[in-house]
Design a protein around this motif. Structure first.
Motif, mmCIF file in Angstrom:
data_model
loop_
_atom_site.group_PDB
_atom_site.id
_atom_site.type_symbol
_atom_site.label_atom_id
_atom_site.label_comp_id
_atom_site.label_asym_id
_atom_site.label_seq_id
_atom_site.Cartn_x
_atom_site.Cartn_y
_atom_site.Cartn_z
ATOM 1 N N ASN A 92 47.631 -58.745 68.011
ATOM 2 C CA ASN A 92 46.350 -58.967 67.343
ATOM 3 C C ASN A 92 46.022 -57.847 66.360
ATOM 4 O O ASN A 92 45.575 -58.099 65.236
ATOM 5 C CB ASN A 92 45.219 -59.096 68.370
ATOM 6 N N ALA A 93 46.229 -56.607 66.773
ATOM 7 C CA ALA A 93 45.935 -55.472 65.890
ATOM 8 C C ALA A 93 46.841 -55.487 64.670
ATOM 9 O O ALA A 93 46.392 -55.233 63.544
ATOM 10 C CB ALA A 93 46.093 -54.163 66.659
ATOM 11 N N LEU A 94 48.119 -55.792 64.865
ATOM 12 C CA LEU A 94 49.048 -55.886 63.732
ATOM 13 C C LEU A 94 48.660 -57.008 62.778
ATOM 14 O O LEU A 94 48.709 -56.844 61.557
ATOM 15 C CB LEU A 94 50.468 -56.135 64.235
ATOM 16 N N PHE A 95 48.254 -58.131 63.324
ATOM 17 C CA PHE A 95 47.888 -59.274 62.488
ATOM 18 C C PHE A 95 46.649 -58.960 61.652
ATOM 19 O O PHE A 95 46.618 -59.239 60.453
ATOM 20 C CB PHE A 95 47.659 -60.510 63.365
ATOM 21 N N VAL A 96 45.655 -58.368 62.269
ATOM 22 C CA VAL A 96 44.441 -57.998 61.525
ATOM 23 C C VAL A 96 44.772 -56.957 60.460
ATOM 24 O O VAL A 96 44.278 -57.026 59.330
ATOM 25 C CB VAL A 96 43.345 -57.495 62.494
ATOM 26 N N THR A 97 45.626 -55.997 60.799
ATOM 27 C CA THR A 97 46.044 -54.988 59.823
ATOM 28 C C THR A 97 46.786 -55.632 58.671
ATOM 29 O O THR A 97 46.541 -55.306 57.500
ATOM 30 C CB THR A 97 46.924 -53.924 60.494
ATOM 31 N N TYR A 98 47.701 -56.539 58.972
ATOM 32 C CA TYR A 98 48.445 -57.239 57.916
ATOM 33 C C TYR A 98 47.487 -57.980 56.990
ATOM 34 O O TYR A 98 47.581 -57.877 55.764
ATOM 35 C CB TYR A 98 49.459 -58.213 58.533
ATOM 36 N N LEU A 99 46.568 -58.755 57.567
ATOM 37 C CA LEU A 99 45.623 -59.513 56.739
ATOM 38 C C LEU A 99 44.775 -58.592 55.873
ATOM 39 O O LEU A 99 44.581 -58.853 54.684
ATOM 40 C CB LEU A 99 44.719 -60.381 57.616
ATOM 41 N N ALA A 100 44.279 -57.516 56.457
ATOM 42 C CA ALA A 100 43.430 -56.593 55.696
ATOM 43 C C ALA A 100 44.198 -55.943 54.552
ATOM 44 O O ALA A 100 43.680 -55.836 53.427
ATOM 45 C CB ALA A 100 42.860 -55.521 56.624
ATOM 46 N N ILE A 139 44.870 -58.539 51.761
ATOM 47 C CA ILE A 139 43.661 -58.818 50.977
ATOM 48 C C ILE A 139 43.349 -57.637 50.061
ATOM 49 O O ILE A 139 43.027 -57.815 48.890
ATOM 50 C CB ILE A 139 42.479 -59.158 51.905
ATOM 51 N N GLN A 140 43.466 -56.415 50.586
ATOM 52 C CA GLN A 140 43.174 -55.226 49.783
ATOM 53 C C GLN A 140 44.151 -55.046 48.633
ATOM 54 O O GLN A 140 43.767 -54.589 47.564
ATOM 55 C CB GLN A 140 43.213 -53.968 50.658
ATOM 56 N N LEU A 141 45.416 -55.363 48.845
ATOM 57 C CA LEU A 141 46.446 -55.061 47.856
ATOM 58 C C LEU A 141 46.848 -56.268 47.008
ATOM 59 O O LEU A 141 47.756 -56.167 46.193
ATOM 60 C CB LEU A 141 47.677 -54.468 48.548
ATOM 61 N N THR A 142 46.172 -57.399 47.170
ATOM 62 C CA THR A 142 46.446 -58.570 46.359
ATOM 63 C C THR A 142 45.871 -58.351 44.956
ATOM 64 O O THR A 142 44.897 -57.623 44.791
ATOM 65 C CB THR A 142 45.818 -59.825 47.001
ATOM 66 N N ASP A 143 46.462 -59.013 43.978
ATOM 67 C CA ASP A 143 46.020 -58.893 42.595
ATOM 68 C C ASP A 143 44.520 -59.173 42.499
ATOM 69 O O ASP A 143 44.045 -60.228 42.928
ATOM 70 C CB ASP A 143 46.804 -59.892 41.738
ATOM 71 N N PRO A 144 43.742 -58.229 41.937
ATOM 72 C CA PRO A 144 42.289 -58.404 41.866
ATOM 73 C C PRO A 144 41.846 -59.551 40.967
ATOM 74 O O PRO A 144 40.702 -59.979 41.040
ATOM 75 C CB PRO A 144 41.770 -57.065 41.330
ATOM 76 N N GLN A 197 41.510 -66.265 49.567
ATOM 77 C CA GLN A 197 42.114 -67.598 49.475
ATOM 78 C C GLN A 197 43.626 -67.499 49.278
ATOM 79 O O GLN A 197 44.389 -68.233 49.909
ATOM 80 C CB GLN A 197 41.476 -68.369 48.304
ATOM 81 N N ALA A 198 44.067 -66.579 48.417
ATOM 82 C CA ALA A 198 45.507 -66.423 48.160
ATOM 83 C C ALA A 198 46.250 -65.994 49.418
ATOM 84 O O ALA A 198 47.336 -66.499 49.713
ATOM 85 C CB ALA A 198 45.727 -65.407 47.043
ATOM 86 N N VAL A 199 45.672 -65.073 50.166
ATOM 87 C CA VAL A 199 46.330 -64.590 51.385
ATOM 88 C C VAL A 199 46.339 -65.675 52.456
ATOM 89 O O VAL A 199 47.354 -65.900 53.113
ATOM 90 C CB VAL A 199 45.641 -63.306 51.901
ATOM 91 N N LEU A 200 45.236 -66.354 52.640
ATOM 92 C CA LEU A 200 45.162 -67.375 53.685
ATOM 93 C C LEU A 200 46.053 -68.575 53.399
ATOM 94 O O LEU A 200 46.492 -69.256 54.322
ATOM 95 C CB LEU A 200 43.714 -67.822 53.893
ATOM 96 N N GLN A 201 46.337 -68.850 52.136
ATOM 97 C CA GLN A 201 47.178 -69.993 51.798
ATOM 98 C C GLN A 201 48.664 -69.659 51.760
ATOM 99 O O GLN A 201 49.484 -70.555 51.632
ATOM 100 C CB GLN A 201 46.753 -70.569 50.443
ATOM 101 N N VAL A 255 50.930 -46.443 53.613
ATOM 102 C CA VAL A 255 52.355 -46.584 53.279
ATOM 103 C C VAL A 255 52.579 -47.848 52.453
ATOM 104 O O VAL A 255 53.279 -47.821 51.439
ATOM 105 C CB VAL A 255 53.224 -46.590 54.557
ATOM 106 N N LYS A 256 51.964 -48.941 52.868
ATOM 107 C CA LYS A 256 52.129 -50.188 52.125
ATOM 108 C C LYS A 256 51.570 -50.059 50.710
ATOM 109 O O LYS A 256 52.188 -50.536 49.746
ATOM 110 C CB LYS A 256 51.442 -51.334 52.865
ATOM 111 N N LYS A 257 50.442 -49.390 50.580
ATOM 112 C CA LYS A 257 49.845 -49.185 49.259
ATOM 113 C C LYS A 257 50.796 -48.400 48.362
ATOM 114 O O LYS A 257 51.007 -48.751 47.198
ATOM 115 C CB LYS A 257 48.518 -48.444 49.411
ATOM 116 N N ARG A 258 51.389 -47.330 48.884
ATOM 117 C CA ARG A 258 52.342 -46.524 48.114
ATOM 118 C C ARG A 258 53.546 -47.349 47.675
ATOM 119 O O ARG A 258 53.980 -47.272 46.540
ATOM 120 C CB ARG A 258 52.838 -45.342 48.934
ATOM 121 N N ILE A 259 54.076 -48.142 48.589
ATOM 122 C CA ILE A 259 55.280 -48.905 48.258
ATOM 123 C C ILE A 259 54.968 -50.023 47.281
ATOM 124 O O ILE A 259 55.764 -50.309 46.386
ATOM 125 C CB ILE A 259 55.964 -49.397 49.543
ATOM 126 N N VAL A 260 53.790 -50.630 47.388
ATOM 127 C CA VAL A 260 53.392 -51.633 46.402
ATOM 128 C C VAL A 260 53.218 -50.972 45.037
ATOM 129 O O VAL A 260 53.635 -51.525 44.014
ATOM 130 C CB VAL A 260 52.102 -52.361 46.846
#
Length: 190
Positions: free
Chosen positions: A7-15, A18-23, A29-33, A169-174
């Motif tokens: 659950n914690a990993l899933f919430v972290t992944y979703l967050a 959403i944060q790092l998706t193209d503004p 909507q893009a993440v959920l689909q 880390v994900k932000k840096r790699i993106v």
């Protein structure tokens, strides 16, 4: 323990998605689909149902091996299990953005972020507790059930640092995967 980490990993992944998706797009909507999010949602639901209902499956070699692996993992210390699960999930998540991600560079980035959070975590935990003190006081004053706050406090304290490392880390790699190749090593060194 398994459902907590999932659950914690899933919430972290979703967050982080959403944060790092193209503004310029509708982020949520893009993440959920996305097909990956939908597949992970099914996995999370299945894990939670199987853990909650205590389904014991036997007979199949594959399922017996899976049950023994889960049994072994459930006896490992929770923090160690969470750390390994977060690093493995983070690696595969980052590998989607940067196909040629080297394990050594990835681990160096994780280690750097771990050292940063380890230095401030005790102060951060005290600050989070201080904020929750006021929230709990407000709940008491309004005669609301304080038990509602148990899970946010628990998850925030135990999995919060892992989520922060995951995000950084994900932000840096993106950023690296969308920047010029000549700046890659400078980003990993941060």
């Amino acid at each position: 323990m398994l459902s907590e980490v999932v659950n914690a990993l899933f919430v972290t992944y979703l967050a982080t998605e959403i944060q790092l998706t193209d503004p310029n797009t509708d982020r949520v909507q893009a993440v959920l689909q996305s097909k990956l999010t939908q597949a992970l949602t099914i996995v999370v639901v299945v894990v939670n149902f199987s853990v909650r209902l205590h389904i014991h499956v036997s007979g199949s070699v594959f399922l017996s091996a899976a049950n023994s692996a889960v049994s072994f993992a459930s006896h490992a210390p929770k923090v160690l299990f969470a750390a390994v699960a977060y690093v493995v999930a983070l690696y595969f998540d980052c590998k989607r953005s940067k196909k040629d991600l080297a394990v050594g560079d990835f681990l160096k980035s994780v280690g750097t972020q771990f050292c940063r959070i380890a230095l401030v975590y005790p102060f951060l935990a005290v600050m989070i507790s201080f904020v929750f003190l006021f929230i709990i006081s407000a709940f008491e004053a309004l005669h609301l059930p304080e038990e509602v706050l148990n899970m946010p406090i628990y998850y925030g304290t135990l999995y919060g640092p892992f989520s922060w490392i995951y995000y950084m880390v994900k932000k840096r790699i993106v950023e690296i995967s969308s920047s010029l190749p000549s700046t890659m090593t400078a980003y990993y060194a941060r």
